[in-house]
Write an enzyme that holds these catalytic residues in place. Structure first.
Site, PDB file in Angstrom:
ATOM      1  N   GLU A 122      -2.961   4.332  -0.190  1.00 53.42           N
ATOM      2  CA  GLU A 122      -4.117   4.182  -1.058  1.00 53.42           C
ATOM      3  C   GLU A 122      -4.721   2.789  -0.960  1.00 53.42           C
ATOM      4  OE1 GLU A 122      -4.936   5.507  -5.672  1.00 53.42           O
ATOM      5  OE2 GLU A 122      -2.919   5.129  -4.951  1.00 53.42           O
ATOM      6  N   ASP A 123      -3.854   1.803  -1.024  1.00 51.34           N
ATOM      7  CA  ASP A 123      -4.350   0.442  -1.180  1.00 51.34           C
ATOM      8  C   ASP A 123      -4.515  -0.296   0.137  1.00 51.34           C
ATOM      9  OD1 ASP A 123      -4.217   1.055  -3.768  1.00 51.34           O
ATOM     10  OD2 ASP A 123      -2.430  -0.117  -4.235  1.00 51.34           O
TER      11      ASP A 123
END
Ligand code: MN
Length: 485
Positions: A77-78
């Site tokens: 996600e990051d």
């Protein structure tokens, strides 16, 4: 104090001294590289977040693969690292869990209580694997612990979302360990005044009294239990402040009314020791009549096992004792999750084993009407997908459903006036199979009131098909007599 990978390894070794830690260290290095230079809103290194998540998982005795997925849970996600790399290095099982967490992470509560039911179902359907739910809980717990770093509106949103979605799921699955911690943290942010008051009362009056009383009781019990050859551990408070708050609200009672009965929990080694301990307690203090409950011989419907008795304890204080084994204790706080600590088996709600279903069916019979399980069987979710309207409503459709089904599920007019669809902000075809989590926006044209006959082939739901047929029949009539529509 920042957490280190060594703490996690130490915790894992407590559960299994021979645990292979190579992969854990590899996962740690992978996450460290992926999150390099990233900071949390609090200013600390981002890596602290996956480390804390993994440590919580180790504390609840999760297996090494779950710890690895916990360490990696924010990587896709990051950062630029992708799931394929995770699969290559750590295997498909870990990659699937990480993907599941990412999916569940997309579920957002937008503050409308009537959506809470659908969101709970969606959460379980998308997680599919009980281990994913546990990682998400551990993740959320750390986010709640660091809420101070966020602006007020975000704090409120996350606390509300946790209380409406996460806490009831933890309750449903019997995972009190997370339920209690999460609800007290939410309580603190959502009702700061009430929290402060209650915490003050508890910390300053109750806790001290509790401590002294436990000490007193322990001093009396210890020699007797030792003589009987029983190892034991004794615990005091096991109610969350939030649950006390709810009780006080419901019955308009005072704190002291709710805390009028002392409850002590004694954890021993074996079932035989449970009965022996009750014998010792009854020989020391006079039992109240009809208050002895044998939930070991006859477990509660949710599977809870223990012996309960209420006695006139030290100083004549009415005291309830709950006596249980370590295994029963862990099952009582880890719920469904506890089973894989003992059986070391993967439990997926998607391909749920018989016993999970049995537990859930039992819970369905015992749960109050607010529990979503009372209105929907968990296996209903297996072939359902959950998609969003632009306003954030959740629409629940069968697997394989298309935008046409979606349109008619929202409103007949939306179906009839449909001329196209945007899925996740991209123009898409009307026969696209929708997937859970998609944001679906139907493009309509007000004067266009005719479904296409071809849609009958695209629609998967009976509801859409009958409405299309109806509108096709009505079409001519409507144009002739209701030209204003
Ligand atoms: Mn996270």
């Amino acid at each position: 104090m920042p957490i280190t990978i060594q703490q996690i390894i130490d915790e894992l070794k407590k559960n299994d001294p021979r645990v292979d830690t190579d992969m854990i260290i590899l996962a740690y290095e992978f996450a460290a590289k992926a999150h390099q230079g990233q900071k949390r809103k609090s200013g600390e290194s981002y890596l602290q977040h996956p480390l804390q998540t993994a440590l919580t998982l180790a504390q609840i005795k999760a297996e090494p693969d779950v710890i690895i997925a916990g360490l990696l849970h924010d990587v896709p996600e990051d950062t630029g690292e992708n799931l394929k790399e995770i699969e290559k290095q750590f295997g498909k099982d870990v990659a699937d869990m990480v993907e599941g967490i990412t999916k569940v992470g997309k579920i957002k509560y937008r503050g409308i209580e009537r959506h809470a039911e659908s969101l709970k179902k969606m959460f379980i359907a998308m997680a599919a694997d009980i281990r994913v739910i546990l990682i998400k809980f551990a993740d959320r717990l750390h986010n709640l612990m660091t809420l101070d770093a966020l602006p007020e509106n975000k704090r409120q949103r996350i606390a509300r979302e946790t209380l409406e979605i996460y806490v009831p799921i933890a309750g449903l699955l019997g995972i009190w360990y997370f339920k209690y911690q999460m609800e007290d943290l939410c309580f603190k942010y959502l009702y700061p005044e009430e929290y402060k008051k209650l915490e003050f009362t508890y910390e300053h009056e109750q806790k001290l009294e509790n401590k002294q009383y436990i000490k007193k009781t322990k001093n009396i019990l210890m020699p007797q239990l030792k003589e009987a050859g029983i190892n034991f551990d004794i615990q005091g408070r096991f109610k969350s402040l939030y649950s006390i708050f709810l009780k006080m609200q419901k019955k308009e009672r005072k704190f002291s009314d709710i805390y009028d009965v002392f409850a002590l929990r004694i954890i021993v080694d074996s079932v035989a020791d449970c009965y022996k301990t009750i014998g010792v307690i009854h020989s020391l203090w006079r039992p109240k009549t009809n208050r002895f409950k044998d939930y070991i011989a006859v477990p509660k419907p949710n599977g809870y096992q223990a012996l309960h008795t209420t006695v006139f304890g030290p100083g004549g204080k009415v005291t309830e004792f709950q006596v249980l084994t370590q295994k029963m204790y862990e099952e009582s706080i880890y719920g469904i999750a506890a089973h894989w600590f003992y059986k070391n088996k993967k439990i997926s709600l998607g391909k749920q084993p018989r016993w999970v279903r049995d537990i859930l069916v039992l819970m369905r019979h015992t749960a109050n009407s607010e529990e979503f399980i009372s209105t929907a069987k968990i296996d209903v979710f297996q072939d359902r997908i959950f998609v969003f309207t632009p306003k954030g409503d959740v629409i629940d459709l069968p697997d394989g459903a298309t935008p046409i089904d979606f349109a008619y599920a929202v409103h007949t007019d939306i179906g009839d006036q449909c001329i196209g669809v945007m899925i996740n902000d991209k123009i898409s075809k009307l026969n696209t199979e929708l997937r859970s989590g998609d944001l679906v926006e139907i493009i309509i044209e007000k004067n266009h009131r005719k479904p296409s006959r071809d849609w009958l082939k695209i629609a998967k739901t009976q509801r859409a098909r009958s409405k299309i047929k109806f509108s096709l029949k009505q079409g001519g009539w409507r144009e002739k007599f209701m030209p204003w529509r």
